[in-house]
Design an enzyme around this catalytic site. Structure first.
Site, PDB file in Angstrom:
ATOM      1  N   ARG A 260     -12.024   0.527  -3.409  1.00 51.43           N
ATOM      2  CA  ARG A 260     -11.548   0.085  -4.665  1.00 51.43           C
ATOM      3  C   ARG A 260     -10.494  -1.101  -4.479  1.00 51.43           C
ATOM      4  O   ARG A 260     -10.129  -1.698  -3.563  1.00 51.43           O
ATOM      5  CB  ARG A 260     -10.486   1.252  -4.923  1.00 51.43           C
ATOM      6  CG  ARG A 260     -10.968   2.699  -4.989  1.00 51.43           C
ATOM      7  CD  ARG A 260     -10.182   3.528  -5.436  1.00 51.43           C
ATOM      8  NE  ARG A 260     -10.872   5.010  -5.600  1.00 51.43           N
ATOM      9  CZ  ARG A 260     -10.474   6.139  -5.549  1.00 51.43           C
ATOM     10  NH1 ARG A 260      -9.246   6.296  -5.955  1.00 51.43           N
ATOM     11  NH2 ARG A 260     -11.347   7.123  -5.840  1.00 51.43           N
ATOM     12  N   ARG A 275      -3.109   3.071   0.825  1.00 48.50           N
ATOM     13  CA  ARG A 275      -3.746   2.450  -0.100  1.00 48.50           C
ATOM     14  C   ARG A 275      -4.641   1.441   0.349  1.00 48.50           C
ATOM     15  O   ARG A 275      -4.076   0.257   0.744  1.00 48.50           O
ATOM     16  CB  ARG A 275      -2.767   1.967  -1.122  1.00 48.50           C
ATOM     17  CG  ARG A 275      -3.431   1.573  -2.502  1.00 48.50           C
ATOM     18  CD  ARG A 275      -2.387   1.039  -3.531  1.00 48.50           C
ATOM     19  NE  ARG A 275      -1.544   2.267  -3.996  1.00 48.50           N
ATOM     20  CZ  ARG A 275      -1.667   2.975  -4.866  1.00 48.50           C
ATOM     21  NH1 ARG A 275      -2.780   3.079  -5.460  1.00 48.50           N
ATOM     22  NH2 ARG A 275      -0.807   3.850  -4.887  1.00 48.50           N
ATOM     23  N   GLU A 347      -0.013  12.271  -3.014  1.00 45.69           N
ATOM     24  CA  GLU A 347      -1.457  12.769  -3.287  1.00 45.69           C
ATOM     25  C   GLU A 347      -2.424  12.779  -2.140  1.00 45.69           C
ATOM     26  O   GLU A 347      -2.642  11.579  -1.390  1.00 45.69           O
ATOM     27  CB  GLU A 347      -1.925  12.014  -4.630  1.00 45.69           C
ATOM     28  CG  GLU A 347      -3.296  12.502  -4.950  1.00 45.69           C
ATOM     29  CD  GLU A 347      -3.977  11.426  -6.060  1.00 45.69           C
ATOM     30  OE1 GLU A 347      -3.129  10.824  -6.827  1.00 45.69           O
ATOM     31  OE2 GLU A 347      -5.153  11.541  -6.196  1.00 45.69           O
ATOM     32  N   SER A 350      -7.414  15.352  -5.620  1.00 51.49           N
ATOM     33  CA  SER A 350      -7.219  15.514  -6.945  1.00 51.49           C
ATOM     34  C   SER A 350      -8.482  16.187  -7.275  1.00 51.49           C
ATOM     35  O   SER A 350      -9.730  15.812  -7.191  1.00 51.49           O
ATOM     36  CB  SER A 350      -7.447  13.839  -7.503  1.00 51.49           C
ATOM     37  OG  SER A 350      -7.234  14.015  -8.988  1.00 51.49           O
ATOM     38  N   ARG A 389      -5.873   9.328   4.285  1.00 52.35           N
ATOM     39  CA  ARG A 389      -4.389  10.200   3.972  1.00 52.35           C
ATOM     40  C   ARG A 389      -4.208  11.301   4.778  1.00 52.35           C
ATOM     41  O   ARG A 389      -2.990  11.867   5.064  1.00 52.35           O
ATOM     42  CB  ARG A 389      -4.327  10.404   2.488  1.00 52.35           C
ATOM     43  CG  ARG A 389      -4.172   8.927   1.842  1.00 52.35           C
ATOM     44  CD  ARG A 389      -3.873   9.355   0.440  1.00 52.35           C
ATOM     45  NE  ARG A 389      -3.957   8.076  -0.477  1.00 52.35           N
ATOM     46  CZ  ARG A 389      -3.485   7.931  -1.650  1.00 52.35           C
ATOM     47  NH1 ARG A 389      -3.176   9.035  -2.406  1.00 52.35           N
ATOM     48  NH2 ARG A 389      -3.350   6.751  -2.215  1.00 52.35           N
TER      49      ARG A 389
END
Length: 421
Positions: A260, A275, A347, A350, A389
């Site tokens: 990303r 991130r 988070e 999802s 994560r």
RNA sequence: GGAGAGGUGGCUGAGCGGUUGAAAGCGACGGUCUUGAAAAUCGUUGUGGGGGCAACCCCACCGUGAGUUCGAAUCUCACCCUCUCCGCCA
């Protein structure tokens, strides 16, 4: 993509539903285009019909050796006319589709209304954040101290938002990946290892394109996109296919690296693994009958939760409000894991039901037993889980005063040890 | 990268430029026969779109896109993909 006929017949409802997202539906533009499309379509078809009828007549006359001159005369220029009508029609169709491709999915009625993430609803909580007899460290401090994560070398090799995992850190990454895949396959998911470079069509099918080009890494010559999630290649496995009803539901799970750009997130989570431009993730993807999809979403979420539970990581489940919903999603639950180093929930998964939104874009249909025609399947996916994560959560939740980290029970068979010291 | 072969319906596989949405076979579904099943036999069997209360009618689709033609699955060109051989390579 929304169904243009449904939109046409339910304009006000659609506009109201999208407003809940904070999306202003270009009603006039859509209706004008649609009207123009229908007009051109009828005109084109009428002329094509004329051409077919007369051409057949010419064919018969030629076979019977009669004079077909009048018909040939009539047909002069008709082809040209049709061609220009077709061009106009296609332009309008392309414009309509282009517009529809940028319109987000309609939130399901069960989705709470809200403006942004502050209005998400906590659905349930599992586990208690542990108490430490000391000030818990951030994972990057733990990782650097143990010599298992190296951010400096990563920035030399690649740049910011990359990490080098080393020794027990690398092995922990791999252990988590294997643990998750095996947990998911035990839950009935078929393991997939897909391409991580994909074409434009695949990115459009799941909804990343055309709207979110800026979030993707792309290579040119030849053109490919690096996947931001396994959702893309795995959902596109069945693009342009008609599945049998008896094939459903289809469950897939896949480990892939994800890429990303994180454009626009400058200054956010600049330190640590949270991130990254490249991260690992195990994903779950489902293709189901429409009437089953919301029950399947609950099961999917439960499957993701199971992983956190087995790892003994405290988490909560949050129902995203309409304003925080992803572009393609009709309903989403986020799983947020407790991070002592940050003293908050972050988070880690999802889980979404896209209903027929992706299926329409990617043209994934199924046929019911004994019924004519086809229907779009419903697609779902969820992280199970984001590996980086999860590794962060393990380091932070299992850190000890002496700087070591205990390995959760469930990972020990994979790690072959009980502690990183 | 070089040379060659090919892309037609769920599958196999035909297809002199003019009722070919597409033969035939397989598969699937329905009927007859049978105690049941098999075999045999008859019939049905693509998708999307537009119109009509409906019966039904119309349009498009034979890898994709252009072109030739009154008319293209069939002829021409470009592109894409698959396969085989050679080279290179993890």
């Amino acid at each position: 993509m929304l169904d243009s006929r449904f939109v046409r017949e339910n304009v006000e409802e659609v506009r109201a539903a999208l407003k809940k997202r904070g999306y202003d539906f270009p009603l006039q533009e859509f209706l004008a285009l649609d009207e123009k499309r229908i007009r051109l379509l009828r005109e084109t078809e009428e002329l094509r019909n004329r051409r077919n009828v007369v051409s057949e007549e010419i064919g018969r006359k030629k076979r019977e050796k009669t004079d077909a001159a009048p018909e040939l005369e009539e047909m002069k220029g008709v082809s040209e006319k049709i061609k220009s009508l077709e061009e106009g029609l296609r332009a309008v169709e392309d414009e309509t589709k282009g517009l529809l491709l940028t319109i987000p999915n309609i939130p399901h009625e069960s989705v709470p209304s809200g403006r942004d993430e502050t209005e998400n609803i906590e659905v349930r909580k599992w586990g208690e954040p542990g108490t430490f007899g000391f000030e818990p460290l951030n994972h990057w401090d733990i990782g650097e101290r143990l010599g298992i994560i190296d951010f400096d070398r990563a920035s030399k090799i690649a740049g910011a938002r990359f990490a080098v995992m080393k020794g027990a850190g690398a092995k922990l990454e791999r252990s988590l990946m294997n643990f998750m895949l095996e947990n998911n396959t035990a839950n009935g998911y078929t393991e997939i290892f897909p391409p991580i470079l994909v074409n434009r069509e695949s990115m459009t099918g799941t909804g990343q394109l055309p709207k979110f080009e800026a979030e993707l890494f792309r290579i040119t010559d030849p053109e490919f996109y690096l996947i931001p999630t396994a959702e893309v290649p795995v959902t596109n496995i069945h693009r342009d296919e008609i599945l049998k009803e008896t094939d459903l539901p289809v469950y897939y799970t896949a480990y892939t690296p994800c890429f990303r750009r994180e454009a626009g997130s400058y200054g956010k989570d600049t330190r640590g693994l949270i991130r990254q431009h490249q991260f690992n993730k195990v994903e779950m993807v489902k293709f189901v009958r429409p009437e089953d999809s919301f029950e399947e979403l609950e099961k999917l979420t439960a499957n993701a939760e199971e992983i956190l539970q087995k790892l003994g990581l405290p988490y909560r489940v949050v129902a995203l409000c309409s304003g925080d919903l992803g572009f393609s999603s009709a309903k989403t639950y986020d799983l947020e894991v407790w991070l002592p180093g940050q003293n908050k929930y972050r988070e880690i998964s999802s889980c979404s039901n896209f209903m027929d939104f992706q299926a329409r874009r990617a043209n994934i249909r199924f046929k019911r037993e004994g019924k004519k025609g086809t229907e779009f399947v419903h697609t779902l996916n969820g992280s199970g889980l984001a590996i980086g994560r999860t590794l962060v959560a393990v380091l932070e939740n299992y850190q000890q005063q002496d700087g070591s980290v205990i390995i959760p029970e469930a990972l020990r068979p994979y790690m072959g040890s009980e502690r990183i010291a």
